[in-house]
Design a protein around this motif. Sequence first.
Motif, short mmCIF file in Angstrom:
data_model
loop_
_atom_site.label_atom_id
_atom_site.label_comp_id
_atom_site.label_asym_id
_atom_site.label_seq_id
_atom_site.Cartn_x
_atom_site.Cartn_y
_atom_site.Cartn_z
N VAL A 202 0.84 -1.20 0.00
CA VAL A 202 0.00 0.00 0.00
C VAL A 202 0.88 1.25 0.00
O VAL A 202 2.02 1.22 0.46
CB VAL A 202 -0.93 0.00 1.24
CG1 VAL A 202 -0.12 0.23 2.53
CG2 VAL A 202 -2.03 1.04 1.13
N ALA A 203 0.31 2.33 -0.53
CA ALA A 203 0.94 3.65 -0.42
C ALA A 203 -0.16 4.64 -0.05
O ALA A 203 -1.24 4.63 -0.65
CB ALA A 203 1.61 4.04 -1.72
N PHE A 204 0.10 5.46 0.93
CA PHE A 204 -0.78 6.55 1.31
C PHE A 204 -0.16 7.85 0.83
O PHE A 204 1.04 8.07 1.04
CB PHE A 204 -0.96 6.62 2.83
CG PHE A 204 -1.61 5.40 3.42
CD1 PHE A 204 -2.99 5.28 3.50
CD2 PHE A 204 -0.83 4.36 3.92
CE1 PHE A 204 -3.58 4.16 4.07
CE2 PHE A 204 -1.41 3.25 4.48
CZ PHE A 204 -2.79 3.14 4.55
N HIS A 205 -0.95 8.73 0.21
CA HIS A 205 -0.37 10.02 -0.18
C HIS A 205 -1.32 11.17 0.09
O HIS A 205 -2.54 11.04 0.06
CB HIS A 205 0.10 10.01 -1.64
CG HIS A 205 -0.96 9.93 -2.68
ND1 HIS A 205 -1.26 8.77 -3.37
CD2 HIS A 205 -1.80 10.87 -3.19
CE1 HIS A 205 -2.22 8.99 -4.23
NE2 HIS A 205 -2.58 10.27 -4.16
N HIS A 206 -0.70 12.31 0.37
CA HIS A 206 -1.41 13.56 0.63
C HIS A 206 -2.05 14.05 -0.66
O HIS A 206 -1.53 13.83 -1.75
CB HIS A 206 -0.38 14.58 1.15
CG HIS A 206 -0.96 15.82 1.73
ND1 HIS A 206 -1.49 16.84 0.95
CD2 HIS A 206 -1.06 16.25 3.01
CE1 HIS A 206 -1.90 17.82 1.73
NE2 HIS A 206 -1.67 17.49 2.98
N GLY A 207 -3.17 14.74 -0.54
CA GLY A 207 -3.88 15.20 -1.72
C GLY A 207 -3.13 16.19 -2.58
O GLY A 207 -3.47 16.39 -3.75
N ARG A 208 -2.11 16.85 -2.02
CA ARG A 208 -1.32 17.80 -2.80
C ARG A 208 -0.07 17.17 -3.42
O ARG A 208 0.62 17.83 -4.19
CB ARG A 208 -0.89 18.99 -1.93
CG ARG A 208 -2.04 19.89 -1.51
CD ARG A 208 -1.53 21.18 -0.90
NE ARG A 208 -2.62 22.09 -0.58
CZ ARG A 208 -2.48 23.40 -0.41
NH1 ARG A 208 -1.27 23.95 -0.53
NH2 ARG A 208 -3.52 24.17 -0.11
N THR A 209 0.22 15.94 -3.08
CA THR A 209 1.41 15.28 -3.60
C THR A 209 1.26 15.00 -5.09
O THR A 209 0.30 14.35 -5.52
CB THR A 209 1.68 13.97 -2.84
OG1 THR A 209 1.85 14.26 -1.45
CG2 THR A 209 2.93 13.29 -3.37
N TRP A 210 2.20 15.46 -5.88
CA TRP A 210 2.18 15.19 -7.32
C TRP A 210 2.51 13.72 -7.56
O TRP A 210 3.47 13.19 -6.99
CB TRP A 210 3.18 16.09 -8.05
CG TRP A 210 2.66 17.47 -8.29
CD1 TRP A 210 2.74 18.54 -7.45
CD2 TRP A 210 1.98 17.93 -9.47
NE1 TRP A 210 2.14 19.64 -8.02
CE2 TRP A 210 1.67 19.30 -9.26
CE3 TRP A 210 1.60 17.33 -10.67
CZ2 TRP A 210 1.01 20.07 -10.21
CZ3 TRP A 210 0.94 18.09 -11.62
CH2 TRP A 210 0.65 19.44 -11.39
#
Length: 282
Positions: A202-210
């Motif tokens: 899994v990978a979690f990412h912030h909504g602003r991360t390109w």
Amino acid sequence: MELTQAQIDRFREDGFLILDRFLDEATVERARARFPDLFAGHFPTGIQPDEWNWREGRDPPDLTRQICNGWRADPTVAGIVLAAEIGRLAARLMGWPGARIAQDNVIWKPPGAKPLGFHQDDSYGRWFEPSGYLTCWMALDDTTAAGGTIQYARGSHRWEVSPPIRRFHAPEDWLEDFRDAVRRAGQSEPELVPVEVPAGGVAFHHGRTWHGSDTNHSRRPRRSLVAHCISSEARFHPTEVSYIYSRYRRVGDLTMDESFFPILWTERGYRTPWLDAVDRAA
């Protein structure tokens, strides 16, 4: 799963967190088995997804295949993307009191399939407030840089939110809008990090991360399920409209109906009641 403070700090520093283990093998197998039927238009609930970007017999085979809100169409997808664990971890990483789902993605990138353009999820989230996504990206196949896996620009979550990109599906240059954003942010070329995990990672990412994904140059498919979470306290924006998701807004009411945007988890112990049936089916 309990996140360590070091993992949370890494997420806040990089704008993403990658973990090798999240879904068990049986869950991965159940999810992969649903892909052919879904993209052929066979939906067990009888409800079509909100977006269905690739259809068997209609679209070229070299395009990445995507369905949005497959949970409405398929109980197996629902049992995975509506899990309380996803909501709990999303809220923990973002500092929210809880999390609800805004949208899911069912993504299938066969060998040779073209890119998905580099973008920020928050560019597409102006229709609710407080704004901001946390995305949980779940690998259903072993992923490699050559296999068209998702890639992140480290630290890019600190930049301003850009407009939606020129072309999301199969762009000629999948990094075109990203390079514009790099210049606007006054940055040198940031590090691109491919998510290379085994199936079930899994990978979690912030909504602003390109982020985005290049062509699948391998001989294996790359399949994934994605849950885009928002704060459990999110409401519809009073003036900004999504041409798709604002159809679920009631007249004169900015609250989000949990029939369409269920709450996955809150620190107070609340979870949308009808999700109990989803949990039992899963």
